[in-house]
Design a protein around this motif. Structure first.
Motif, mmCIF file in Angstrom:
data_model
loop_
_atom_site.group_PDB
_atom_site.id
_atom_site.type_symbol
_atom_site.label_atom_id
_atom_site.label_comp_id
_atom_site.label_asym_id
_atom_site.label_seq_id
_atom_site.Cartn_x
_atom_site.Cartn_y
_atom_site.Cartn_z
ATOM 1 N N MET A 1 0.826 16.287 -2.584
ATOM 2 C CA MET A 1 0.297 15.587 -3.613
ATOM 3 C C MET A 1 -0.985 14.807 -3.140
ATOM 4 S SD MET A 1 2.060 12.933 -6.024
ATOM 5 C CE MET A 1 3.260 13.985 -6.775
ATOM 6 N N ALA A 2 -1.981 14.759 -3.889
ATOM 7 C CA ALA A 2 -3.345 14.285 -3.742
ATOM 8 C C ALA A 2 -2.955 12.625 -3.735
ATOM 9 C CB ALA A 2 -4.355 14.420 -4.561
ATOM 10 N N GLN A 3 -3.717 11.865 -2.947
ATOM 11 C CA GLN A 3 -3.574 10.488 -2.829
ATOM 12 C C GLN A 3 -4.887 9.909 -3.266
ATOM 13 O OE1 GLN A 3 -0.685 9.031 -2.181
ATOM 14 N NE2 GLN A 3 0.250 11.095 -2.220
ATOM 15 N N PRO A 4 -4.936 8.591 -3.637
ATOM 16 C CA PRO A 4 -6.256 8.252 -4.235
ATOM 17 C C PRO A 4 -7.322 7.994 -3.298
ATOM 18 C CG PRO A 4 -4.459 6.873 -4.969
ATOM 19 C CD PRO A 4 -3.927 7.809 -3.904
ATOM 20 N N THR A 5 -6.968 7.993 -2.002
ATOM 21 C CA THR A 5 -8.025 7.769 -0.733
ATOM 22 C C THR A 5 -8.396 9.352 -0.303
ATOM 23 O OG1 THR A 5 -6.340 7.749 0.771
ATOM 24 C CG2 THR A 5 -7.260 5.637 0.003
ATOM 25 N N ASP A 6 -7.951 10.403 -0.890
ATOM 26 C CA ASP A 6 -8.421 11.599 -0.558
ATOM 27 C C ASP A 6 -9.795 11.844 -1.097
ATOM 28 O OD1 ASP A 6 -6.178 11.982 0.814
ATOM 29 O OD2 ASP A 6 -5.046 13.191 -0.751
ATOM 30 N N SER A 7 -10.497 12.916 -0.676
ATOM 31 C CA SER A 7 -11.839 13.418 -1.157
ATOM 32 C C SER A 7 -11.634 13.988 -2.489
ATOM 33 C CB SER A 7 -12.262 14.400 -0.165
ATOM 34 O OG SER A 7 -13.160 15.353 -0.922
ATOM 35 N N TRP A 8 -12.656 13.799 -3.301
ATOM 36 C CA TRP A 8 -12.557 14.357 -4.710
ATOM 37 C C TRP A 8 -12.029 15.962 -4.698
ATOM 38 C CZ3 TRP A 8 -15.741 18.350 -6.670
ATOM 39 C CH2 TRP A 8 -16.761 18.704 -6.055
ATOM 40 N N THR A 9 -12.418 16.584 -3.632
ATOM 41 C CA THR A 9 -11.924 17.924 -3.579
ATOM 42 C C THR A 9 -10.516 18.353 -3.514
ATOM 43 O OG1 THR A 9 -12.130 17.930 -0.931
ATOM 44 C CG2 THR A 9 -14.079 18.419 -2.448
ATOM 45 N N ALA A 10 -9.699 17.229 -3.362
ATOM 46 C CA ALA A 10 -8.172 17.228 -3.212
ATOM 47 C C ALA A 10 -7.732 17.387 -4.697
ATOM 48 C CB ALA A 10 -7.388 16.042 -2.544
ATOM 49 N N TYR A 11 -8.439 17.290 -5.723
ATOM 50 C CA TYR A 11 -8.089 17.666 -7.180
ATOM 51 C C TYR A 11 -8.640 18.571 -7.664
ATOM 52 C CZ TYR A 11 -6.693 12.677 -6.352
ATOM 53 O OH TYR A 11 -6.220 11.409 -5.711
ATOM 54 N N ASP A 12 -8.014 18.968 -8.894
ATOM 55 C CA ASP A 12 -8.531 20.049 -9.806
ATOM 56 C C ASP A 12 -9.477 19.590 -11.034
ATOM 57 O OD1 ASP A 12 -7.076 21.855 -8.060
ATOM 58 O OD2 ASP A 12 -5.331 22.206 -9.364
ATOM 59 N N TYR A 13 -10.275 20.420 -11.236
ATOM 60 C CA TYR A 13 -11.282 20.005 -12.517
ATOM 61 C C TYR A 13 -11.282 21.046 -13.301
ATOM 62 C CZ TYR A 13 -12.187 16.161 -8.873
ATOM 63 O OH TYR A 13 -12.081 15.383 -7.913
ATOM 64 N N ALA A 14 -11.602 20.730 -14.754
ATOM 65 C CA ALA A 14 -11.806 21.550 -15.882
ATOM 66 C C ALA A 14 -13.241 21.111 -16.167
ATOM 67 C CB ALA A 14 -11.067 21.926 -16.925
ATOM 68 N N VAL A 15 -14.465 21.919 -15.797
ATOM 69 C CA VAL A 15 -15.790 21.387 -16.483
ATOM 70 C C VAL A 15 -15.965 22.146 -17.667
ATOM 71 C CG1 VAL A 15 -18.298 21.414 -15.850
ATOM 72 C CG2 VAL A 15 -16.623 21.306 -13.870
ATOM 73 N N VAL A 16 -16.345 21.509 -18.667
ATOM 74 C CA VAL A 16 -16.397 21.919 -20.083
ATOM 75 C C VAL A 16 -17.515 21.666 -20.673
ATOM 76 C CG1 VAL A 16 -15.392 21.749 -22.481
ATOM 77 C CG2 VAL A 16 -13.813 21.286 -20.252
ATOM 78 N N ASP A 17 -18.101 22.624 -21.480
ATOM 79 C CA ASP A 17 -18.916 22.328 -22.490
ATOM 80 C C ASP A 17 -18.838 22.929 -23.797
ATOM 81 O OD1 ASP A 17 -21.988 21.540 -23.062
ATOM 82 O OD2 ASP A 17 -22.014 23.519 -23.805
ATOM 83 N N VAL A 18 -18.954 22.590 -25.080
ATOM 84 C CA VAL A 18 -19.038 22.939 -26.267
ATOM 85 C C VAL A 18 -20.348 23.322 -27.093
ATOM 86 C CG1 VAL A 18 -16.652 22.216 -26.360
ATOM 87 C CG2 VAL A 18 -18.246 20.904 -27.395
ATOM 88 N N GLU A 19 -20.517 24.012 -27.953
ATOM 89 C CA GLU A 19 -21.365 23.960 -28.833
ATOM 90 C C GLU A 19 -20.837 24.214 -30.247
ATOM 91 O OE1 GLU A 19 -24.499 23.787 -27.697
ATOM 92 O OE2 GLU A 19 -23.989 24.223 -25.677
ATOM 93 N N GLY A 20 -21.358 23.360 -31.108
ATOM 94 C CA GLY A 20 -20.962 23.427 -32.503
ATOM 95 C C GLY A 20 -21.674 23.902 -33.659
ATOM 96 N N ASN A 21 -21.560 23.889 -34.980
ATOM 97 C CA ASN A 21 -22.031 24.414 -36.020
ATOM 98 C C ASN A 21 -22.968 23.493 -36.775
ATOM 99 O OD1 ASN A 21 -20.282 23.046 -37.002
ATOM 100 N ND2 ASN A 21 -19.410 24.578 -38.437
ATOM 101 N N GLY A 22 -23.137 22.361 -36.143
ATOM 102 C CA GLY A 22 -24.211 21.240 -36.732
ATOM 103 C C GLY A 22 -23.656 20.565 -37.953
ATOM 104 N N GLN A 23 -22.451 20.912 -38.426
ATOM 105 C CA GLN A 23 -21.871 20.091 -39.539
ATOM 106 C C GLN A 23 -21.296 18.963 -38.941
ATOM 107 O OE1 GLN A 23 -21.842 21.587 -42.699
ATOM 108 N NE2 GLN A 23 -22.076 23.645 -42.203
ATOM 109 N N GLN A 24 -20.857 18.023 -39.863
ATOM 110 C CA GLN A 24 -20.353 16.702 -39.624
ATOM 111 C C GLN A 24 -19.013 16.472 -39.978
ATOM 112 O OE1 GLN A 24 -21.771 14.586 -37.524
ATOM 113 N NE2 GLN A 24 -23.350 15.968 -37.079
#
Length: 207
Positions: A1-24
């Motif tokens: 299990m990753a610890q707070p002092t571990d490198s950022w690479t010890a964790y899993d990430y989801a990099v996200v981008d969304v595009e929308g339709n311009g409505q509000q």
């Protein structure tokens, strides 16, 4: 299990981008997710989504997604299970993350990431004094699009997730020093910035 002092690479990430339709508020028309595991950037998974409302002319000028491209696209309900699985138990990463989280919060009721890293906030704290913290400006400054396929263009979700993932790696692993920990990155995200970029944030929220 990753610890707070571990490198950022010890964790899993989801990099996200969304595009929308311009409505509000905007409906989802495209989403891309890239996993980062052990500090390695994976392959982008991208979905076109048929929205319940038309794409506005302004949004179409930005991302160039047309109604014709979405005629046979899936709905959010069709891909909901895939999206939740791709995002589950990972640190959520996006540039101006509030925009992406706002869309996903409406499209995926109850979705709540375990932690959020906003790369625009990270860049302001870790790279002070820059004229602009828009993603395009940072891509140009650090060559983050180098090596990407020519068909990938700005304002499309796949391009944005790839360069955002590169930006996170650049910020988390500075030249000449040990990789930062996730705690350091989270701390940098929540610290108050001395740079007034409210205008840039508003501009980035337009679909």
């Amino acid at each position: 299990m990753a610890q707070p002092t571990d490198s950022w690479t010890a964790y899993d990430y989801a990099v996200v981008d969304v595009e929308g339709n311009g409505q509000q508020p905007p409906d989802l028309v495209e989403i891309s997710i890239i996993a980062i595991k052990d500090g390695l950037i994976g392959q982008a998974r991208t979905w076109l989504v048929c929205p319940p409302r038309p794409i506005t002319p302004m949004a179409r000028r930005f991302h160039r997604i047309t109604h014709d491209q979405l005629v046979d696209a899936l709905t959010v309900a069709d891909i909901e299970a895939e999206l939740r699985h791709a995002l589950s138990d990972k640190v959520f990463v996006a540039h101006n993350a509030g925009v992406d989280l706002g869309v996903l919060g409406r499209e995926l009721p109850g979705f709540q990431p375990v932690q959020v890293l906003d790369t625009v906030k990270l860049a302001r704290r870790l790279l002070p004094g820059r004229a602009s913290y828009k993603l395009g400006a940072l891509v140009d400054a650090f060559g983050l699009a180098r090596g990407l396929p020519a068909e990938l263009t700005p304002h499309r979700a796949t391009y944005h997730t790839l360069v955002c993932a590169q930006l996170l790696a650049h910020l988390a692993t500075p030249p000449g020093r040990e990789p930062r920990t996730l705690v350091e990155l989270m701390d940098a995200t929540v610290r108050k910035s001395t740079t007034d970029t409210a205008g840039e944030e508003r501009a980035a929220s337009l679909f």
